[in-house]
Design a protein around this motif. Structure first.
Motif, short mmCIF file in Angstrom:
data_model
loop_
_atom_site.label_atom_id
_atom_site.label_comp_id
_atom_site.label_asym_id
_atom_site.label_seq_id
_atom_site.Cartn_x
_atom_site.Cartn_y
_atom_site.Cartn_z
N ASN A 1 -7.16 0.83 10.51
CA ASN A 1 -6.95 0.69 9.07
C ASN A 1 -7.83 1.66 8.29
O ASN A 1 -7.38 2.25 7.29
CB ASN A 1 -7.23 -0.74 8.62
CG ASN A 1 -6.14 -1.71 9.05
OD1 ASN A 1 -4.96 -1.37 9.01
ND2 ASN A 1 -6.53 -2.91 9.47
N ALA A 2 -9.08 1.83 8.72
CA ALA A 2 -9.97 2.79 8.06
C ALA A 2 -9.40 4.20 8.16
O ALA A 2 -9.38 4.95 7.19
CB ALA A 2 -11.36 2.73 8.68
N VAL B 1 -6.78 -10.04 1.03
CA VAL B 1 -6.59 -8.95 0.07
C VAL B 1 -5.17 -8.41 0.25
O VAL B 1 -4.73 -8.16 1.37
CB VAL B 1 -7.61 -7.82 0.27
CG1 VAL B 1 -7.39 -6.69 -0.75
CG2 VAL B 1 -9.04 -8.36 0.17
N GLU B 2 -4.47 -8.22 -0.86
CA GLU B 2 -3.07 -7.80 -0.81
C GLU B 2 -2.84 -6.62 -1.75
O GLU B 2 -3.33 -6.61 -2.88
CB GLU B 2 -2.17 -8.97 -1.24
CG GLU B 2 -0.70 -8.61 -1.34
CD GLU B 2 0.13 -9.76 -1.92
OE1 GLU B 2 1.28 -9.94 -1.48
OE2 GLU B 2 -0.37 -10.47 -2.81
N ILE C 1 -4.98 -5.76 -5.08
CA ILE C 1 -5.31 -4.40 -5.45
C ILE C 1 -4.02 -3.67 -5.84
O ILE C 1 -2.93 -4.04 -5.41
CB ILE C 1 -6.03 -3.64 -4.31
CG1 ILE C 1 -5.11 -3.43 -3.10
CG2 ILE C 1 -7.29 -4.40 -3.90
CD1 ILE C 1 -5.71 -2.54 -2.02
N GLY C 2 -4.16 -2.67 -6.68
CA GLY C 2 -3.01 -1.89 -7.11
C GLY C 2 -3.36 -0.41 -7.17
O GLY C 2 -4.54 -0.04 -7.10
N ALA C 3 -2.34 0.44 -7.29
CA ALA C 3 -2.56 1.88 -7.38
C ALA C 3 -1.45 2.51 -8.20
O ALA C 3 -0.29 2.08 -8.14
CB ALA C 3 -2.58 2.50 -5.98
N ILE C 4 -1.79 3.52 -8.99
CA ILE C 4 -0.76 4.19 -9.78
C ILE C 4 0.28 4.79 -8.82
O ILE C 4 -0.07 5.38 -7.80
CB ILE C 4 -1.35 5.28 -10.70
CG1 ILE C 4 -2.21 6.28 -9.92
CG2 ILE C 4 -2.11 4.68 -11.85
CD1 ILE C 4 -2.65 7.48 -10.74
N PRO C 5 1.56 4.62 -9.14
CA PRO C 5 2.63 5.10 -8.25
C PRO C 5 2.91 6.58 -8.47
O PRO C 5 3.94 6.97 -9.01
CB PRO C 5 3.81 4.22 -8.68
CG PRO C 5 3.57 3.95 -10.12
CD PRO C 5 2.08 3.86 -10.28
N ALA D 1 -5.95 -4.38 4.23
CA ALA D 1 -6.26 -5.01 5.52
C ALA D 1 -7.73 -4.82 5.88
O ALA D 1 -8.39 -5.75 6.36
CB ALA D 1 -5.36 -4.43 6.61
N TYR D 2 -8.25 -3.62 5.62
CA TYR D 2 -9.66 -3.38 5.93
C TYR D 2 -10.56 -4.24 5.05
O TYR D 2 -11.52 -4.84 5.54
CB TYR D 2 -10.00 -1.90 5.74
CG TYR D 2 -11.39 -1.57 6.22
CD1 TYR D 2 -11.63 -1.19 7.54
CD2 TYR D 2 -12.50 -1.69 5.37
CE1 TYR D 2 -12.92 -0.92 8.00
CE2 TYR D 2 -13.78 -1.43 5.81
CZ TYR D 2 -13.99 -1.05 7.12
OH TYR D 2 -15.27 -0.81 7.57
#
Length: 314
Positions: A275-276, A73-74, A43-47, A63-64
């Motif tokens: 984690n949630a 999942v990383e 998974i990725g996210a805009i920085p 992790a969740y």
């Protein structure tokens, strides 16, 4: 042509992964082990904000999801917005947290990607315009920005550039001509706050949720920086899943739906799962909801085309 190229690249990636993971029918007893042998789901996210906080929040999401889905999942950080879009296009990222602009940029390249999950606020998002109270005390409206120094966030940011620029031009400002020295691009929302607070720039615009978080956590000096304008609402951030058929080939039929289920279960587990809690707190929401239909972003795409911002940039 772009769609065919993406399909070919994803197919190669997934075919290699399948060869590594093995094939053939498996017993129920070995199903858990089979999942553990699957390629990492990335998974990725805009920085768009502090990198340490971004890492912590999305490590918790990963992790969740790992616990719920049963495979690894990383979270993979990217150096800029363009890198995330390009990684998604290559098939290196299976699920991405895009802003509205990066989502419409991506769907023009990977047409079969799916907006999956978002927060309630993302369907009624806003930007705020801020000013240094000492240097720009007379700025009380967008039209007052003429002749002032000004910083956006990232050039590919919806809430830190695209929509603020749109509303500025709606008020008759020529951003490149009327802003003193031309507009700056800070790279992230929290940096925009810092630059205005320090006096490096008299004014700026950013994501309303980052501003509210800064107020809540006391990381902004409101005697030096204040909001002078809040924009109308628009659609913004969304978790977007890569092409269905390739995800299903590797991770099993209905993978997209299972991911959506995991986010919904996260809502229920806020009080009982660390984690949630970490993930939802980072994203400043008390719940995830199903994403709006792709057509909800058509107006945003029209704005991007009008401002010549539909091409992927940093």
């Amino acid at each position: 042509m772009k769609k065919k190229l993406v399909a070919m690249l994803l197919c190669v990636t997934m075919t290699v992964a399948l060869a590594l993971a093995g094939c053939g029918s498996k017993s129920a007893e070995s199903e858990k082990d089979d999942k553990a042998d699957l390629p990492k789901f990335r998974i990725g996210a805009i920085p768009d904000q502090d990198t340490a906080e971004l890492q912590k929040g999305n490590d918790a999401v990963a992790a969740y999801l790992s616990d719920y889905l049963g495979f690894d999942v990383e979270f993979v950080p990217t150096v800029d917005y363009a890198s995330l879009v390009e990684g998604f296009q290559r098939g290196d990222i299976q699920l991405a947290w895009f802003g509205g602009l990066t989502y419409v940029q991506t769907r023009n390249i990977v047409s079969d990607c799916t907006p999956l999950i978002q927060r309630p606020v993302d369907q009624s998002f806003q930007s705020v315009f801020i000013k240094n109270t000492e240097l720009a005390g007379n700025v009380n409206s967008i039209s007052d920005l003429k002749g002032k120094t000004f910083t956006f966030g990232s050039e590919s940011s919806t809430s830190g550039h695209l929509m603020p620029r749109y509303f500025m031009e709606q008020e008759g400002l020529n951003v490149n001509r009327d802003i003193k020295g031309g507009p700056n691009y800070s790279g992230s929302h929290d940096t925009t706050i810092q630059l205005v607070q320090s006096g490096s720039f008299e004014t700026g615009a950013l994501n309303i949720t980052v501003w509210n978080k800064a107020i809540k956590e006391g990381t902004v000096d409101t005697s030096k920086v204040e909001v002078f304008y809040t924009t109308p609402e628009y659609y913004d951030y969304v978790w977007t899943a890569n092409v269905d058929e390739y995800l299903d080939d590797i991770y099993g039929a209905g993978t997209k739906d299972k991911i959506a289920e995991a986010f919904m279960k996260m809502n229920e587990d806020y009080s009982s799962d660390e984690n949630a809690k970490t993930a939802l707190d980072f994203y400043q929401t008390d719940k995830w909801i199903n994403a709006a239909e792709p057509s909800a972003y058509d107006n945003l795409e029209s704005v991007a085309k009008k401002l010549n911002l539909l091409e992927v940039t940093n």
